[in-house]
Scaffold this active site. Structure first.
Site, PDB file in Angstrom:
ATOM      1  N   ALA A 140       0.897  -1.169  -0.159  1.00  0.00           N
ATOM      2  CA  ALA A 140      -0.117  -0.045   0.037  1.00  0.00           C
ATOM      3  C   ALA A 140       0.812   1.187   0.036  1.00  0.00           C
ATOM      4  O   ALA A 140       2.199   1.231   0.208  1.00  0.00           O
ATOM      5  CB  ALA A 140      -0.900   0.038   1.271  1.00  0.00           C
ATOM      6  N   LYS A 141       0.251   2.346  -0.217  1.00  0.00           N
ATOM      7  CA  LYS A 141       1.072   3.771  -0.162  1.00  0.00           C
ATOM      8  C   LYS A 141      -0.043   4.696   0.191  1.00  0.00           C
ATOM      9  O   LYS A 141      -1.192   4.727  -0.342  1.00  0.00           O
ATOM     10  CB  LYS A 141       1.815   3.773  -1.492  1.00  0.00           C
ATOM     11  CG  LYS A 141       3.066   4.773  -0.935  1.00  0.00           C
ATOM     12  CD  LYS A 141       4.226   4.164  -0.435  1.00  0.00           C
ATOM     13  CE  LYS A 141       5.353   4.998  -0.309  1.00  0.00           C
ATOM     14  NZ  LYS A 141       6.493   3.987  -0.032  1.00  0.00           N
ATOM     15  N   GLY A 142       0.233   6.000   0.528  1.00  0.00           N
ATOM     16  CA  GLY A 142      -0.722   6.800   1.029  1.00  0.00           C
ATOM     17  C   GLY A 142       0.088   8.205   1.008  1.00  0.00           C
ATOM     18  O   GLY A 142       1.253   8.245   1.028  1.00  0.00           O
TER      19      GLY A 142
END
Ligand code: NAD
Length: 423
Positions: free
Chosen positions: A115-117
């Site tokens: 994931a990344k944000g």
């Protein structure tokens, strides 16, 4: 968004797509499997209205900040990946980085997905208090998608242990004290010993191991490092301790060089005192462009993406390139280096020490049992060494380069997990 950023971003997207396609072809995956592997599980976008008090004045105007979390794949475990606070953050960039995390966690074989944000924000424009409020509002809005066994954020560009501490605090308000919700925290709140130096330490350890395979003695090997931040400085420190001669270093402004070898502790003190490497006693100035073309045994790009590209790949004079940064070599440059017989250790493997120790931090939090620094570093070295041997053996068996071998192993693991779970 600046032209320079746009150019780099396009290169990153193309680079990642190209490397993946190469591995998909080699694994003979069908179109439906490729689509499933590429598709994000969930993309969440939030808006955060805030009247920020600027760093230099306290009468802020109302602004709406955009925040993102892309959860790419969780076939092998909870989503895992950093949060980036930067003015150029956008959904496309976050998507590409989320996907990279899926392959990275699979390659080092830890039970996480990818994931990344991030938030599109210039943190230099905000006071610490405004940044705290922005972070906590972001966590409130992302609360439904975060979770100890669901999605665990970590630091990335523009975020640090303090930001992780605010995330821990906000999440804990509704869930009780939950240190395992985030990694890269301050040690006082359950952060792991060794997390700060983990990525650079891993880069140095792998560099030593690959050099041995190339019959290149690390003692007195000449090393050039672009970027003297968290990763570059810890890699430099460790390599110097291993006996290597670090002959050039740089930061975003400029570089310095010294043929006899730079004293890394002195460089760290100089940067702490002045903010920059410039005018480091005992060194000569050099530009970032010149630095990448210096004759050396080992070149370590540890700054930003796409710094080795079709403009300079022919001029690289190293025997070994170790990608400490994410995507520092474009796919065109990658082909040039391969044709020239230069060995390249891909980002997927080279900088995986960070996520590995993030995993160790999560394990320590779940067990409520902190490990000593030497245990953390010993496990880090052992695991990275083992993964490198797997990648090297696979590349020999398939007669391919280390990058394609790493992608093949990672994609194969994710694909198997998805099939077993009946995705
Ligand atoms: P950092 O911000 O601490 O340091 C970056 C360094 O690069 C600084 O010295 C900066 O001055 C320099 N720099 C920035 N732009 C530059 C440019 N255009 N030319 C030359 N130098 C430039 O960042 P970091 O945490 O060391 O991360 C470096 C790279 O490693 C990034 O690509 C990051 O995504 C990747 N990475 C970091 C970690 C980690 O644990 N920190 C883990 C995996 C990957």
């Amino acid at each position: 968004m600046t032209m320079e950023y746009e150019r780099k971003h396009c290169q990153c997207h193309d680079t990642q797509t190209h490397f993946l396609e190469r591995a998909f072809e080699s694994l003979q995956l069908e179109t439906a499997q490729r689509e499933l592997l590429l598709a994000a599980f969930r993309e969440t976008t939030v808006s955060i209205p805030l009247r920020p008090h600027r760093a230099d004045d306290d009468g802020g105007e109302l602004r709406t900040y955009m925040g993102y979390r892309v959860q790419h794949n969780h076939a092998r475990g909870p989503f895992k990946g950093g949060l980036r606070f930067h003015p150029s953050v956008n959904l496309g960039e976050i998507r590409a980085l989320a996907q990279l995390m899926t392959w990275k966690t699979a390659l080092v074989d830890i039970p996480f997905g990818g994931a990344k944000g991030g938030i599109t924000v210039d943190t230099n424009q905000l006071s610490s208090h405004a940044l705290e409020i922005l972070t906590k509002h972001f966590v409130q809005k992302m609360a439904p998608v975060f979770g100890v066994h669901q999605d665990i954020p970590a630091p990335d560009v523009g975020t640090n242990p303090q930001v992780m501490a605010w995330i821990l605090e906000e999440y804990s308000k509704n869930h009780g004290y939950t240190p395992a919700i985030v990694t890269g925290k301050p040690v006082e709140l359950g952060g792991s010993a060794g997390r700060l130096e983990a990525t650079g330490h891993g880069v140095a350890h792998l560099t030593g191991q690959v050099a041995t395979d190339l019959s290149l003695s690390i003692v007195d090997a000449s090393v050039v490092i672009q970027g003297f931040g968290n990763v570059g400085s810890h890699a430099a420190k460790r390599l110097a301790a291993m006996g290597a001669r670090v002959i050039a270093l740089s930061d975003v402004r400029n570089g310095v060089t010294c043929d006899a070898g730079i004293d890394i502790e002195r460089a760290r003190r100089h940067v702490a005192d002045t903010g920059w490497l410039e005018s480091l006693p005992g060194t000569e100035p050099i530009s970032n462009a010149e630095l990448l073309e210096l004759p050396c045994d080992i070149l370590i790009p540890a700054a930003i993406e796409a710094t080795i590209n079709c403009d300079n790949a022919e001029a690289v004079q190293a025997r070994l390139v170790v990608e400490a940064a994410n995507m520092p070599v474009t796919h065109r440059a990658d082909a040039v280096l391969r044709d020239r017989g230069i060995t390249l250790v891909p980002d997927l493997l080279a900088n995986a020490g960070g996520v590995l120790v993030s995993y160790y931090e999560w394990v320590q939090n779940l067990q409520e049992f902190p490990w000593e620094l030497d245990i953390v570093l010993q496990r880090l070295e052992q695991r990275l060494g083992l993964v490198y041997e797997q990648v090297r053996d696979h590349s020999r068996q398939r007669q391919t380069d280390l990058r394609t071998a790493a992608y093949e192993l990672a994609i194969g693991r994710v694909n198997r997990a998805m099939a077993l779970r009946g995705f």
